[in-house]
Design an enzyme around this catalytic site. Structure first.
Site, PDB file in Angstrom:
ATOM      1  N   LYS A 196       0.943  -1.459   0.057  1.00 16.51           N
ATOM      2  CA  LYS A 196      -0.211   0.331   0.064  1.00 16.51           C
ATOM      3  C   LYS A 196       0.712   1.578   0.095  1.00 16.51           C
ATOM      4  O   LYS A 196       0.312   2.540  -0.718  1.00 16.51           O
ATOM      5  CB  LYS A 196      -0.755  -0.284   0.863  1.00 16.51           C
ATOM      6  CG  LYS A 196      -2.017   1.166   1.600  1.00 16.51           C
ATOM      7  CD  LYS A 196      -2.816   1.328   0.128  1.00 16.51           C
ATOM      8  CE  LYS A 196      -4.027   2.782   0.627  1.00 16.51           C
ATOM      9  NZ  LYS A 196      -3.887   3.753  -0.481  1.00 16.51           N
TER      10      LYS A 196
ATOM     11  N   LYS B  17      -0.576  11.888   6.107  1.00 17.52           N
ATOM     12  CA  LYS B  17      -0.436  10.212   7.093  1.00 17.52           C
ATOM     13  C   LYS B  17       0.151   9.246   6.608  1.00 17.52           C
ATOM     14  O   LYS B  17       1.384   8.727   6.813  1.00 17.52           O
ATOM     15  CB  LYS B  17      -1.545  10.260   7.516  1.00 17.52           C
ATOM     16  CG  LYS B  17      -1.564   9.083   8.706  1.00 17.52           C
ATOM     17  CD  LYS B  17      -2.307   7.456   8.194  1.00 17.52           C
ATOM     18  CE  LYS B  17      -3.682   7.706   8.015  1.00 17.52           C
ATOM     19  NZ  LYS B  17      -3.711   6.586   6.684  1.00 17.52           N
TER      20      LYS B  17
HETATM   21  P1  NAP Z   1     -12.558   9.155   7.727  1.00 24.69           P
HETATM   22  O1  NAP Z   1     -13.428   9.734   6.542  1.00 24.69           O
HETATM   23  O2  NAP Z   1     -11.461  10.721   8.103  1.00 24.69           O
HETATM   24  O3  NAP Z   1     -13.105   8.219   8.628  1.00 24.69           O
HETATM   25  C1  NAP Z   1     -12.167   7.483   9.826  1.00 24.69           C
HETATM   26  C2  NAP Z   1     -12.768   6.292  10.250  1.00 24.69           C
HETATM   27  O4  NAP Z   1     -12.341   6.243  11.180  1.00 24.69           O
HETATM   28  C3  NAP Z   1     -14.014   7.232  10.961  1.00 24.69           C
HETATM   29  O5  NAP Z   1     -15.368   6.420  10.977  1.00 24.69           O
HETATM   30  C4  NAP Z   1     -13.599   7.612  11.864  1.00 24.69           C
HETATM   31  O6  NAP Z   1     -14.710   8.062  13.057  1.00 24.69           O
HETATM   32  C5  NAP Z   1     -12.779   6.349  12.380  1.00 24.69           C
HETATM   33  N1  NAP Z   1     -12.101   6.900  13.922  1.00 24.69           N
HETATM   34  C6  NAP Z   1     -10.099   7.182  14.058  1.00 24.69           C
HETATM   35  N2  NAP Z   1      -9.574   7.456  14.622  1.00 24.69           N
HETATM   36  C7  NAP Z   1     -10.583   6.676  15.422  1.00 24.69           C
HETATM   37  C8  NAP Z   1      -9.755   6.260  16.922  1.00 24.69           C
HETATM   38  N3  NAP Z   1      -9.353   6.578  17.985  1.00 24.69           N
HETATM   39  N4  NAP Z   1     -11.832   5.123  17.489  1.00 24.69           N
HETATM   40  C9  NAP Z   1     -12.137   4.637  16.750  1.00 24.69           C
HETATM   41  N5  NAP Z   1     -12.877   5.359  15.052  1.00 24.69           N
HETATM   42  C10 NAP Z   1     -11.762   5.664  15.156  1.00 24.69           C
HETATM   43  O7  NAP Z   1     -11.405   8.275   7.115  1.00 24.69           O
HETATM   44  P2  NAP Z   1     -11.481   7.080   5.601  1.00 24.69           P
HETATM   45  O8  NAP Z   1     -10.982   8.191   4.082  1.00 24.69           O
HETATM   46  O9  NAP Z   1     -12.614   6.554   4.963  1.00 24.69           O
HETATM   47  O10 NAP Z   1     -10.272   6.407   6.090  1.00 24.69           O
HETATM   48  C11 NAP Z   1     -10.181   5.392   6.181  1.00 24.69           C
HETATM   49  C12 NAP Z   1      -8.962   4.943   6.043  1.00 24.69           C
HETATM   50  O11 NAP Z   1      -8.816   3.846   4.550  1.00 24.69           O
HETATM   51  C13 NAP Z   1      -7.921   5.696   6.792  1.00 24.69           C
HETATM   52  O12 NAP Z   1      -6.370   4.423   6.572  1.00 24.69           O
HETATM   53  C14 NAP Z   1      -7.281   5.461   5.342  1.00 24.69           C
HETATM   54  O13 NAP Z   1      -5.932   6.257   4.523  1.00 24.69           O
HETATM   55  C15 NAP Z   1      -7.825   4.722   3.992  1.00 24.69           C
HETATM   56  N6  NAP Z   1      -8.142   4.376   2.732  1.00 24.69           N
HETATM   57  C16 NAP Z   1      -8.581   5.785   2.518  1.00 24.69           C
HETATM   58  C17 NAP Z   1      -8.798   6.091   0.382  1.00 24.69           C
HETATM   59  C18 NAP Z   1      -9.830   7.507   0.669  1.00 24.69           C
HETATM   60  O14 NAP Z   1      -9.719   7.730  -0.888  1.00 24.69           O
HETATM   61  N7  NAP Z   1     -10.400   8.185   1.559  1.00 24.69           N
HETATM   62  C19 NAP Z   1      -8.617   4.906  -0.048  1.00 24.69           C
HETATM   63  C20 NAP Z   1      -7.471   4.303   0.383  1.00 24.69           C
HETATM   64  C21 NAP Z   1      -7.194   4.190   2.184  1.00 24.69           C
HETATM   65  P3  NAP Z   1     -15.263   8.992  13.403  1.00 24.69           P
HETATM   66  O15 NAP Z   1     -16.574   8.704  12.235  1.00 24.69           O
HETATM   67  O16 NAP Z   1     -15.882   9.278  14.599  1.00 24.69           O
HETATM   68  O17 NAP Z   1     -14.420  10.244  13.114  1.00 24.69           O
END
Ligand code: NAP
Length: 304
Positions: free
Chosen positions: A172, A240
């Protein structure tokens, strides 16, 4: 065995992925730190859990998709975490992007309780999560990968078992080096096109499918032309991942010239309070250096 599935983390990515598991017919129990984010999934047929431990107690496979390494540690190993509810034989699939090294430590701690773990980070953006077309890079035991394959097939299109524990995260990070490099190239290219006075819409159409094309360019260049900074992937999360790359490269002794430059460009945007915008807002750092904006207007078109 009919697997019962738990899903932890219904952010931009998690909610689309969980929806696709529901559509594929898996009984689904979900948990999200901000409880209101569970409503949409519950309306679609999922059950709301009260904690990661509760989700794990009711599930044979638990998927996590949260932000960063400490967040995965919190939901899997912390108080009321998965480790407190899971029975021996449970499989945990972490689909967040986190440190490969920390993944090994987490897997060891779960293994001590007879809980298996796969690291299965994804690529393909929010669009891929919604459409079930993600690329999934999997590290861990082959038998567990086979067990989880129906879940992966519900969420992704290109599913690759790349090696042992932690190797999904390493691959990744390979992907992220390419993503940010493409974002930088896209930003320079659009600034150059604007300065050259060509029609930006036509430029994007002309080069998207050529040798210089990329997922980033096809999906995010139109957003830049529309000055639409809504995140498919937030700048803070992108930064990050760049940090994870630089940390791992430091351990491996590999020079990362462009990637460390991009880390510092993203830093300038975070300092300006733009961390919640999409990762394509990288262009704003270059616009500031160049002294003009890419605005997508055809040459000669009046500013509105
Ligand atoms: P996001 O929309 O910011 O969502 C983050 C999620 O993690 C939310 O559900 C948040 O809960 C939860 N969270 C964060 N810290 C937490 C904690 N300490 N305890 C419990 N829950 C926690 O992020 P995302 O874009 O979905 O990304 C999620 C993961 O996928 C990341 O590692 C990111 O790098 C990876 N990713 C993202 C993409 C993309 O295009 N977005 C693509 C590939 C990979 P709350 O709702 O309470 O904040």
């Amino acid at each position: 065995m009919r697997e019962t599935v738990g899903f932890i983390g219904l952010g931009i990515m998690g909610r689309g992925m969980a929806n696709n598991l529901l559509r594929a017919g898996f009984p689904l129990r979900v948990w999200n730190r901000t409880a209101s984010r569970m409503d949409e999934l519950v309306q679609a047929g999922a059950t709301a859990g009260s904690s990661p431990a509760d989700v794990a107690a009711q599930s044979s496979i638990v998927v996590s998709c949260v932000s960063d390494t400490p967040d995965v540690e919190a939901v899997l190993l912390g108080p009321d975490g998965v480790i407190e509810g899971a029975r021996p034989g449970t499989l945990v699939i972490d689909m967040s992007t986190i440190s490969p090294q920390a993944t090994l430590t987490i897997a060891e701690q779960l293994a001590a309780k007879e809980i298996a773990m796969l690291d299965a980070p994804v690529s393909g953006g929010s669009e891929g999560a919604t459409r079930g077309t993600l690329s999934i890079m999997i590290g861990g035991d082959a038998a567990q990968v086979e067990r989880a394959m129906p879940l992966f097939e519900a969420m992704g299109k290109t599913i690759t078992h790349v090696g042992g524990a932690g190797s999904g995260q390493t691959v990744k990070l390979v992907n992220q080096i390419l993503v940010v490099g493409n974002a930088l190239a896209m930003s320079e290219a659009l600034l150059f096109a604007q300065a050259g006075g060509v029609d930006l819409q036509k430029t994007v159409a002309a080069v998207s499918q050529g040798a210089g094309g990329s997922w980033m360019f096809t999906n995010r260049a139109p957003q830049i032309l529309a000055r639409d900074w809504r995140p498919g992937f937030s700048l803070d999360l992108q930064q990050k991942d760049v940090r994870l790359v630089l940390d791992a490269a430091q351990q491996l002794g590999v020079p990362m010239l462009a990637t460390s430059l991009i880390f510092n460009l993203y830093r300038t945007l975070q300092v300006r309070g733009l961390g919640g915008e999409g990762n394509h807002a990288l262009i704003k750092a270059l616009e500031q250096l160049a002294g003009f904006e890419v605005n997508g207007r055809s040459p000669g078109e009046a500013a509105s």
